[in-house]
Design an enzyme around this catalytic site. Structure first.
Site, PDB file in Angstrom:
ATOM      1  N   ASP A 153     -14.040  13.529  -2.280  1.00 51.96           N
ATOM      2  CA  ASP A 153     -14.190  14.514  -3.031  1.00 51.96           C
ATOM      3  C   ASP A 153     -15.643  14.397  -3.618  1.00 51.96           C
ATOM      4  OD1 ASP A 153     -14.283  17.300  -4.314  1.00 51.96           O
ATOM      5  OD2 ASP A 153     -11.818  17.039  -3.720  1.00 51.96           O
ATOM      6  N   ILE A 154     -15.924  15.301  -4.419  1.00 56.95           N
ATOM      7  CA  ILE A 154     -17.145  15.256  -5.327  1.00 56.95           C
ATOM      8  C   ILE A 154     -16.927  14.336  -6.301  1.00 56.95           C
ATOM      9  CG2 ILE A 154     -17.811  17.590  -4.894  1.00 56.95           C
ATOM     10  CD1 ILE A 154     -16.967  18.359  -7.955  1.00 56.95           C
ATOM     11  N   PRO A 194      -5.942  -2.301   8.977  1.00 58.40           N
ATOM     12  CA  PRO A 194      -4.509  -1.462   9.685  1.00 58.40           C
ATOM     13  C   PRO A 194      -4.737  -1.522  11.180  1.00 58.40           C
ATOM     14  CG  PRO A 194      -6.080   0.117   8.678  1.00 58.40           C
ATOM     15  CD  PRO A 194      -6.994  -1.306   8.639  1.00 58.40           C
ATOM     16  N   GLY A 195      -3.598  -1.290  11.836  1.00 59.52           N
ATOM     17  CA  GLY A 195      -3.540  -0.948  13.249  1.00 59.52           C
ATOM     18  C   GLY A 195      -2.659  -2.027  13.937  1.00 59.52           C
ATOM     19  N   LYS A 201       0.984  -1.267  -0.119  1.00 55.07           N
ATOM     20  CA  LYS A 201       0.035   0.067  -0.058  1.00 55.07           C
ATOM     21  C   LYS A 201       0.938   1.383  -0.142  1.00 55.07           C
ATOM     22  CE  LYS A 201      -1.909   1.592   3.893  1.00 55.07           C
ATOM     23  NZ  LYS A 201      -1.759   2.966   4.001  1.00 55.07           N
ATOM     24  N   LYS A 241      -7.269   7.892   0.205  1.00 57.28           N
ATOM     25  CA  LYS A 241      -8.594   7.954   0.981  1.00 57.28           C
ATOM     26  C   LYS A 241      -9.367   9.090   0.437  1.00 57.28           C
ATOM     27  CE  LYS A 241      -6.836   6.327   5.514  1.00 57.28           C
ATOM     28  NZ  LYS A 241      -5.276   6.292   5.100  1.00 57.28           N
TER      29      LYS A 241
HETATM   30  O1  O7M Z   1       1.397  -0.166  10.960  1.00 60.95           O
HETATM   31  P1  O7M Z   1       1.315   1.503  10.966  1.00 60.95           P
HETATM   32  O2  O7M Z   1       0.644   1.976  12.275  1.00 60.95           O
HETATM   33  O3  O7M Z   1       2.700   2.068  10.865  1.00 60.95           O
HETATM   34  O4  O7M Z   1       0.411   1.884   9.562  1.00 60.95           O
HETATM   35  C1  O7M Z   1      -0.756   1.634   9.308  1.00 60.95           C
HETATM   36  C2  O7M Z   1      -0.947   1.946   7.969  1.00 60.95           C
HETATM   37  O5  O7M Z   1      -2.317   1.821   7.717  1.00 60.95           O
HETATM   38  C3  O7M Z   1      -0.642   3.497   7.565  1.00 60.95           C
HETATM   39  O6  O7M Z   1      -0.484   3.782   6.328  1.00 60.95           O
HETATM   40  C4  O7M Z   1      -1.942   4.299   8.137  1.00 60.95           C
HETATM   41  O7  O7M Z   1      -2.405   5.425   7.076  1.00 60.95           O
HETATM   42  C5  O7M Z   1      -3.094   3.301   7.608  1.00 60.95           C
HETATM   43  N1  O7M Z   1      -4.291   3.392   8.154  1.00 60.95           N
HETATM   44  C6  O7M Z   1      -4.412   3.142   9.456  1.00 60.95           C
HETATM   45  O8  O7M Z   1      -3.410   3.154  10.184  1.00 60.95           O
HETATM   46  N2  O7M Z   1      -5.544   3.410  10.188  1.00 60.95           N
HETATM   47  C7  O7M Z   1      -6.943   3.451   9.508  1.00 60.95           C
HETATM   48  O9  O7M Z   1      -8.007   3.347   9.884  1.00 60.95           O
HETATM   49  C8  O7M Z   1      -6.742   3.399   8.110  1.00 60.95           C
HETATM   50  C9  O7M Z   1      -5.587   3.234   7.160  1.00 60.95           C
HETATM   51  C10 O7M Z   1      -5.506   2.995   6.051  1.00 60.95           C
HETATM   52  O10 O7M Z   1      -4.737   2.334   5.352  1.00 60.95           O
HETATM   53  O11 O7M Z   1      -6.676   3.182   5.441  1.00 60.95           O
HETATM   54  C11 O7M Z   1      -6.904   2.999   4.059  1.00 60.95           C
END
Ligand code: O7M
Length: 216
Positions: free
Chosen positions: A63-64, A168-169, A31, A60
């Site tokens: 927008d319109i 994620p998280g 990603k 993420k």
């Molecule tokens: O493992 P980390 O915390 O270093 O990174 C997590 C990645 O997931 C990082 O690119 C964030 O921008 C993304 N992310 C979140 O951490 N939380 C969310 O709720 C959503 C995302 C995400 O990837 O959204 C698409």
């Protein structure tokens, strides 16, 4: 059967490529988001394509519909395989992303609920369920749901059923890989891998856990 997705949030393109390449054998997708693309330029997508993994654009998009479509066109023309958009913008805006993704043979994921503590200011009181419902109605390929709140992933699974959930998280934000794996189709991991002393080793350790879960 979850995928291991690396969030490549590094700023130095050479370092990013090195980490991506060294971890590739353990990964199912990468990603890319604002940090790397703003620093390295969109051309990094073509540079990373030869690693041979699907590339997910995490802008993420919010927008319109017309602007979302223009953004999605740029994303897929650049060589991405999937796009992530926000859902709070509503049906027409989400449909613009989904339709553009599908026109390119790609996928679209909708953020249903975010992983950080502050997310609960707005992604609460049924909002995430409404966004997940919209994602399904708009034929999105899946949603994003927080590894930091497994009970919320379970709740959102009830809405999205067989669509994918990417989560994620894990690690740095407190989410537990082993608890989340059985609940989702993909885990998104950034700092725990790319911030490790040996990212390739860390990715391999995580991939082994993912594979154990796959075969159980
Ligand atoms: O493992 P980390 O915390 O270093 O990174 C997590 C990645 O997931 C990082 O690119 C964030 O921008 C993304 N992310 C979140 O951490 N939380 C969310 O709720 C959503 C995302 C995400 O990837 O959204 C698409």
């Amino acid at each position: 059967m979850a995928d291991l997705i690396l969030a490549l949030d590094l700023l130095d393109p050479m370092h990013a490529r090195e980490v991506a390449e060294s971890c590739a054998a353990s990964l199912d997708a990468i990603k890319l988001g604002y940090p790397l693309i703003l620093s390295a330029g969109l051309g990094i997508v073509r540079d990373l394509a030869d690693i041979g993994l699907p590339l997910i654009a995490d802008f993420k998009v919010a927008d319109i519909p017309n602007t979302n479509r223009l953004i999605a066109d740029q994303v897929f023309s650049a060589g991405f395989d999937a796009i992530i958009c926000h859902g709070f913008t509503g049906r027409d805006a989400v449909e613009a992303c989904v339709d553009a993704a599908h026109a390119y043979g790609g996928e679209c994921f909708v953020v249903a609920e975010m992983s950080h503590p502050g997310a609960l200011s707005f992604f609460s009181r049924g909002v995430a369920e409404q966004i997940a419902t919209l994602a399904v109605e708009c034929r999105a390929d899946g949603i994003i749901a927080p590894a930091t709140r497994p009970e919320r992933i379970r709740a959102l699974r009830g809405v999205v059923r067989s669509r994918k959930i990417y989560s994620p998280g894990i690690g740095t934000q407190g989410g537990d890989l082993k608890k989340v794996l059985p609940l989702v189709e993909g885990v998104i991991v950034g700092r725990t891998i790319y911030g490790a002393a040996d990212p390739a080793h860390e990715a391999a350790v995580m991939a082994a856990i993912v594979n154990d879960e796959r075969s159980s």
